[in-house]
Design an enzyme around this catalytic site. Structure first.
Site, PDB file in Angstrom:
ATOM      1  N   GLY A 185       0.323  -1.171   0.125  1.00 34.77           N
ATOM      2  CA  GLY A 185      -0.215  -0.196   0.048  1.00 34.77           C
ATOM      3  C   GLY A 185       1.066   1.192  -0.175  1.00 34.77           C
ATOM      4  N   GLY A 187       4.775   1.056  -0.559  1.00 36.78           N
ATOM      5  CA  GLY A 187       6.101   0.870  -1.366  1.00 36.78           C
ATOM      6  C   GLY A 187       5.510   0.699  -2.510  1.00 36.78           C
ATOM      7  CE1 TYR A 282      12.376  -7.864   4.575  1.00 37.25           C
ATOM      8  CE2 TYR A 282      12.900 -10.508   4.778  1.00 37.25           C
ATOM      9  CZ  TYR A 282      13.368  -8.562   4.520  1.00 37.25           C
ATOM     10  OH  TYR A 282      14.614  -8.677   3.521  1.00 37.25           O
ATOM     11  CB  CYS A 419       0.092  19.519  -3.491  1.00 42.50           C
ATOM     12  SG  CYS A 419      -0.779  20.247  -2.528  1.00 42.50           S
TER      13      CYS A 419
END
EC number: 4.2.1.49
Length: 565
Positions: A185, A187, A282, A419
């Site tokens: 989500g 990465g 992981y 932004c």
């Protein structure tokens, strides 16, 4: 007769099939936009275009959830639907626990997620509570209902790559390539950010489904068959000066050491796997994904041990790249800490991205300002893009970002934009958006929020507050003060979390969201919240002794008694 005996927490439901999408348009399902907004944003967090595993309530980041279980989700929806504009819903780790009489300028929702007394703030204790149905990991924007998909981190990653290019490659990444891993989500923003910054990238991911999603949403350009194929493509595209992103299905703990052995030389190395959560985030070297998930249930201690050992090898490879003179940095997933815990004593030899590239922005209150069109109409976002350009007319870098975002970024769920803007600019934009709603230029209200990764809202010694000038890395009063001030200022919902980004025991952080519904009352709240929120970031960095922040505080007229009082 309705039973008054609470249901056992462990008996609640974590899995439910079906899809959730937020309502669009101007038809209310709650009593006002002040309660419709959090309702839609909760649902938007679980939109299949946004959430990594919506049937399990997981939005992103390992097990970052929007609600503790499906029964809690249903009760949150019911509570928001019936909530009055002088009431506040309290949510404790994804569970609605109370509705209280407050007032119209108070937040409609107050959220506390994953907070543990420091001595008990470990993954082991949290996982025990989670298994009993007594806790929920909220990550940052998962449990605070303001996730907008990978766009939410694209610009921050882009700004990091651009600044790294400025520092290391004379301001240009043309013909350069970034080596990284993780297409989840957060990465998943890396390949597009690298492309927008002008670089090629090789993005390793162990789940093919995630690669498929990034290909479908144009966050990654193509997939290599294997490492040899990936390196051939990288060599071709860098020689041609093209910025192409390449995905490679595999395990970073295997592939990075292999590249070191081969003498491969990327131009930049980082990582954004979910290393913060070894039990859920992981994949250990040599394991299949199915083995990993099965053993997470049957033998979690073995999974954690194997995952951390693999992280150690992963970090050793990153250190080898750094030793070879290649710019290498941690992108905030706590992989260095995990490696150090398994004996990689020099794991922190390469820096985190905040002290290396981002802190000067934080000193001026510049950070990830985001907004969402509750109408569901992309035109509302395009009109606000134009308004940003009009009001911040002299920032070519920002204009370039907005142009690239419109061209390359696919909306996930409700249309949204991010932004990076700072103190003074945020309030100006929020008030302008509110006027656009008032005039009918926008079809429905806008919500404005941000990541918890911001200048004044997080304490995280291995990420946002790493290597603070005065050594105050671990002081967590600051996000608490930020949450309290946003509550007092009238944000629509405020959240206070623990463990986001880097895992249990390593961070505390707060978030806020405010609704622009076009009313005078909203304008007053917007002016307070969108000034005070970034001002706490300037305050925090000024207090730590950063000259940029002290100058900004003086320019903006902040009253800081120990600085300029």
């Amino acid at each position: 007769m309705t039973s008054t005996t609470p249901k056992s927490p462990a008996a609640f439901t974590r899995h439910r099939d079906g899809e959730i999408r937020a309502a669009r348009g101007t038809q209310l399902t709650a009593k006002s936009w002040m309660t419709e907004a959090p309702l839609r944003m909760l649902m938007n967090n679980l939109d299949p275009q946004v959430a990594e595993n919506p049937t399990e309530l997981v939005v992103y980041g390992g097990i970052g959830r929007a609600a503790r279980n499906w029964e809690c989700y249903d009760k949150i929806v019911e509570s928001l639907t019936n909530l009055n504009d002088d009431e506040t819903l309290l949510v404790q780790s994804g569970k609605p626990v109370g509705v209280f009489k407050t007032h119209s300028n108070a937040p409609r929702v107050l959220i506390a997620n994953s907070n543990l007394v420091p001595h008990w703030a470990t993954w082991e204790h949290f996982n025990e509570l989670d298994a009993k149905g007594l806790a929920m990991y909220g990550q940052m924007t998962a449990g605070s209902w303001i996730n907008i998909g990978s766009q939410g981190i694209v610009q921050g990653t882009y700004e990091t790559f651009v600044e790294a290019g400025r520092q290391h490659y004379n301001g240009s990444l043309k013909g350069k390539w970034v080596l990284t891993a993780g297409l989840g989500g957060m990465g998943g923003a890396q390949p597009l950010a690298a492309t927008l910054a002008g670089a090629c990238s090789l993005n390793i991911e162990c789940q093919q489904s995630r690669i498929d999603f990034r290909l479908a949403t144009r966050y990654v350009d193509e997939q290599a068959l294997d490492l040899d194929d990936a390196l051939v493509r990288i060599a071709k595209y860098t020689a041609e000066g093209k910025a192409i992103s390449i995905a490679l299905c595999g395990n970073a703990a295997e592939l990075l050491p292999e590249m070191v052995r081969r003498g491969v030389r990327p131009d930049m190395v980082t990582d954004q796997t979910s290393a913060h959560d070894p039990l859920n985030g992981y994949l250990p070297k040599g394991w299949t994904w199915e083995q990993y998930r099965d053993r997470a249930v049957t033998d979690p201690a073995a999974v954690v041990k194997a995952a951390k050992a693999s992280m150690g090898e992963h970090v050793e490879a990153m250190l080898a790249f750094q030793k070879a003179g290649i710019p290498t940095f941690d992108y905030g997933n706590n992989i260095r800490q995990m490696a150090k815990e398994v004996g990689v004593e020099n794991a922190f030899d390469f820096p985190g991205f905040v002290p290396a590239y981002i802190r000067p922005l934080f000193c001026r209150g510049v950070g990830p300002f985001r907004w969402v069109a509750l109408s569901g109409d992309a035109e509302d976002i395009y009109k606000t893009d134009a308004k940003v350009k009009e009001l911040i007319a002299d920032d070519a870098h920002l204009h370039n970002w907005l142009d690239m975002a419109r061209e390359r970024i696919s909306f996930q769920g409700l249309p949204a934009r991010i932004c990076w803007v700072g103190l003074g600019q945020r309030a100006k934009l929020g008030l302008a958006f509110n006027e656009m709603v008032r005039s009918g230029e926008l079809k429905a209200p806008i919500v404005i929020g941000r990541d918890h990764l911001d200048s004044g809202s997080v304490s995280s010694p291995n990420r946002e507050t790493e290597s603070m000038k005065d050594g105050s890395d671990a002081v967590s009063d600051w996000p608490l003060l930020n949450a309290l001030l946003n509550t007092a200022s009238g944000a629509t919902w405020v959240s206070l979390h623990h463990g986001g980004g880097v895992g249990m025991g390593f961070s505390q952080h707060s978030g806020m969201v405010i609704v622009c519904d076009g009313t005078d009352e909203a304008a007053e709240r917007i002016a307070r919240v969108l000034h005070n929120d970034p001002a706490t970031g300037v305050m925090r960095h000024a207090d730590a002794g950063y000259d940029i922040a002290i100058d900004c505080a003086n320019e903006q007229g902040l009253n800081l008694p120990m600085i300029n009082g």
